[in-house]
Design a protein around this motif. Structure first.
Motif, PDB file in Angstrom:
ATOM      1  N   MET A   9      35.078  36.399  43.555  1.00 53.83           N
ATOM      2  CA  MET A   9      36.316  37.670  43.748  1.00 53.83           C
ATOM      3  C   MET A   9      35.874  38.383  42.676  1.00 53.83           C
ATOM      4  O   MET A   9      34.951  39.557  42.791  1.00 53.83           O
ATOM      5  N   THR A  10      36.584  38.631  41.515  1.00 47.86           N
ATOM      6  CA  THR A  10      36.553  39.256  40.584  1.00 47.86           C
ATOM      7  C   THR A  10      37.666  38.998  39.515  1.00 47.86           C
ATOM      8  O   THR A  10      38.375  37.963  39.437  1.00 47.86           O
ATOM      9  N   ASP A  11      37.275  39.475  38.239  1.00 46.76           N
ATOM     10  CA  ASP A  11      37.824  38.745  37.177  1.00 46.76           C
ATOM     11  C   ASP A  11      39.416  39.649  36.689  1.00 46.76           C
ATOM     12  O   ASP A  11      40.473  38.785  35.896  1.00 46.76           O
ATOM     13  N   LEU A  12      39.447  40.435  37.636  1.00 47.69           N
ATOM     14  CA  LEU A  12      40.576  41.413  37.384  1.00 47.69           C
ATOM     15  C   LEU A  12      42.196  40.705  37.830  1.00 47.69           C
ATOM     16  O   LEU A  12      41.838  39.770  39.146  1.00 47.69           O
ATOM     17  N   PRO A  13      42.921  40.181  37.104  1.00 45.42           N
ATOM     18  CA  PRO A  13      44.431  39.370  37.092  1.00 45.42           C
ATOM     19  C   PRO A  13      44.355  39.597  38.006  1.00 45.42           C
ATOM     20  O   PRO A  13      44.847  41.541  39.132  1.00 45.42           O
ATOM     21  N   LEU A  14      45.560  39.318  39.243  1.00 45.91           N
ATOM     22  CA  LEU A  14      46.247  39.520  40.433  1.00 45.91           C
ATOM     23  C   LEU A  14      46.932  40.397  40.115  1.00 45.91           C
ATOM     24  O   LEU A  14      47.018  41.086  41.860  1.00 45.91           O
ATOM     25  N   ARG A  15      47.584  40.594  39.419  1.00 46.73           N
ATOM     26  CA  ARG A  15      48.556  41.378  39.102  1.00 46.73           C
ATOM     27  C   ARG A  15      48.129  42.700  39.328  1.00 46.73           C
ATOM     28  O   ARG A  15      49.222  44.027  39.815  1.00 46.73           O
ATOM     29  N   LEU A  16      47.033  42.652  38.988  1.00 45.71           N
ATOM     30  CA  LEU A  16      46.039  44.415  38.866  1.00 45.71           C
ATOM     31  C   LEU A  16      45.576  45.127  40.036  1.00 45.71           C
ATOM     32  O   LEU A  16      45.766  45.600  40.621  1.00 45.71           O
ATOM     33  N   MET A  17      45.235  44.000  40.976  1.00 46.97           N
ATOM     34  CA  MET A  17      44.497  43.628  41.818  1.00 46.97           C
ATOM     35  C   MET A  17      45.199  44.235  42.985  1.00 46.97           C
ATOM     36  O   MET A  17      45.723  45.128  43.725  1.00 46.97           O
ATOM     37  N   VAL A  18      46.579  43.547  43.076  1.00 50.23           N
ATOM     38  CA  VAL A  18      48.168  43.997  43.986  1.00 50.23           C
ATOM     39  C   VAL A  18      48.588  45.049  43.790  1.00 50.23           C
ATOM     40  O   VAL A  18      48.909  46.166  45.083  1.00 50.23           O
ATOM     41  N   ALA A  19      48.282  45.860  42.681  1.00 48.42           N
ATOM     42  CA  ALA A  19      49.056  46.735  42.163  1.00 48.42           C
ATOM     43  C   ALA A  19      47.605  48.474  42.339  1.00 48.42           C
ATOM     44  O   ALA A  19      48.086  49.072  43.096  1.00 48.42           O
ATOM     45  N   GLU A  20      46.528  48.024  42.906  1.00 49.26           N
ATOM     46  CA  GLU A  20      45.385  48.995  43.193  1.00 49.26           C
ATOM     47  C   GLU A  20      45.299  48.751  44.526  1.00 49.26           C
ATOM     48  O   GLU A  20      45.115  49.644  45.018  1.00 49.26           O
ATOM     49  N   ILE A  21      45.754  47.969  45.078  1.00 45.67           N
ATOM     50  CA  ILE A  21      46.287  47.829  46.935  1.00 45.67           C
ATOM     51  C   ILE A  21      46.894  48.591  47.129  1.00 45.67           C
ATOM     52  O   ILE A  21      47.544  49.630  48.265  1.00 45.67           O
ATOM     53  N   THR A  22      48.874  48.609  47.015  1.00 46.21           N
ATOM     54  CA  THR A  22      49.845  49.569  47.105  1.00 46.21           C
ATOM     55  C   THR A  22      49.017  50.695  46.910  1.00 46.21           C
ATOM     56  O   THR A  22      49.081  51.271  47.213  1.00 46.21           O
ATOM     57  N   ARG A  23      48.291  50.967  45.268  1.00 48.33           N
ATOM     58  CA  ARG A  23      47.706  52.534  45.010  1.00 48.33           C
ATOM     59  C   ARG A  23      47.071  52.899  46.237  1.00 48.33           C
ATOM     60  O   ARG A  23      47.216  54.041  46.888  1.00 48.33           O
ATOM     61  N   GLU A  24      46.194  51.651  46.589  1.00 56.27           N
ATOM     62  CA  GLU A  24      45.541  52.866  47.962  1.00 56.27           C
ATOM     63  C   GLU A  24      46.431  53.203  49.793  1.00 56.27           C
ATOM     64  O   GLU A  24      45.675  54.102  49.619  1.00 56.27           O
ATOM     65  N   LYS A  25      47.132  52.367  49.496  1.00 56.69           N
ATOM     66  CA  LYS A  25      48.059  52.647  50.583  1.00 56.69           C
ATOM     67  C   LYS A  25      48.372  53.763  49.962  1.00 56.69           C
ATOM     68  O   LYS A  25      48.863  54.583  51.103  1.00 56.69           O
TER      69      LYS A  25
END
Length: 134
Positions: free
Chosen positions: A1-17
């Motif tokens: 998937m990616t090295d990006l920590p899950l906390r950052l990934m979910v923040a980016e999901i919210t930012r996209e929305k």
């Protein structure tokens, strides 16, 4: 998937929305920070996030009438996050005005970036530009 920590990934999901829901109304200088991640006894996850904007007027746009827009953003993000983690997610969004959030070292360090080298790079660019003008 990616090295990006899950906390950052979910923040980016919210930012996209946020960008999908707000479109041109909110500038791209919006930042989402995952402030709490708690695994619950029932197997779910509670996630608290703070959405940083630079102006009070942007907070109003982000919230929407009666909080409808931020609720829709949270609902959209929650769906994608649940798919990512394959667990029930309880997502709580808070909008905060901080006109200087871009100058906070903590936000850069969270992404593994060195704030000091970034600001040093800007200084060098200004010096080299002034030398070119002479």
């Amino acid at each position: 998937m990616t090295d990006l920590p899950l906390r950052l990934m979910v923040a980016e999901i919210t930012r996209e929305k946020i960008f999908l829901r707000c479109r041109q109304e909110i500038p791209y200088q919006t930042y989402v920070e995952t402030t709490m991640w708690k695994n619950l006894g029932n197997g779910g996850i509670r996630i608290n996030q703070t959405v940083y904007v630079q102006k009070e007027s942007q907070k109003g746009i982000m919230m929407g009438a009666g909080g409808t827009k931020i609720k829709a953003i949270g609902s959209d993000a929650r769906q994608d996050i649940m798919e990512l983690v394959d667990k029930t997610v309880h997502l709580f969004l808070h909008v905060k005005v901080d006109k200087n959030w871009k100058n906070n070292k903590r936000f850069y360090e969270e992404w593994g970036l060195d704030y000091n080298s970034m600001s040093t790079g800007k200084s060098k660019n200004k010096k080299s530009q002034s030398k070119k003008r002479r």
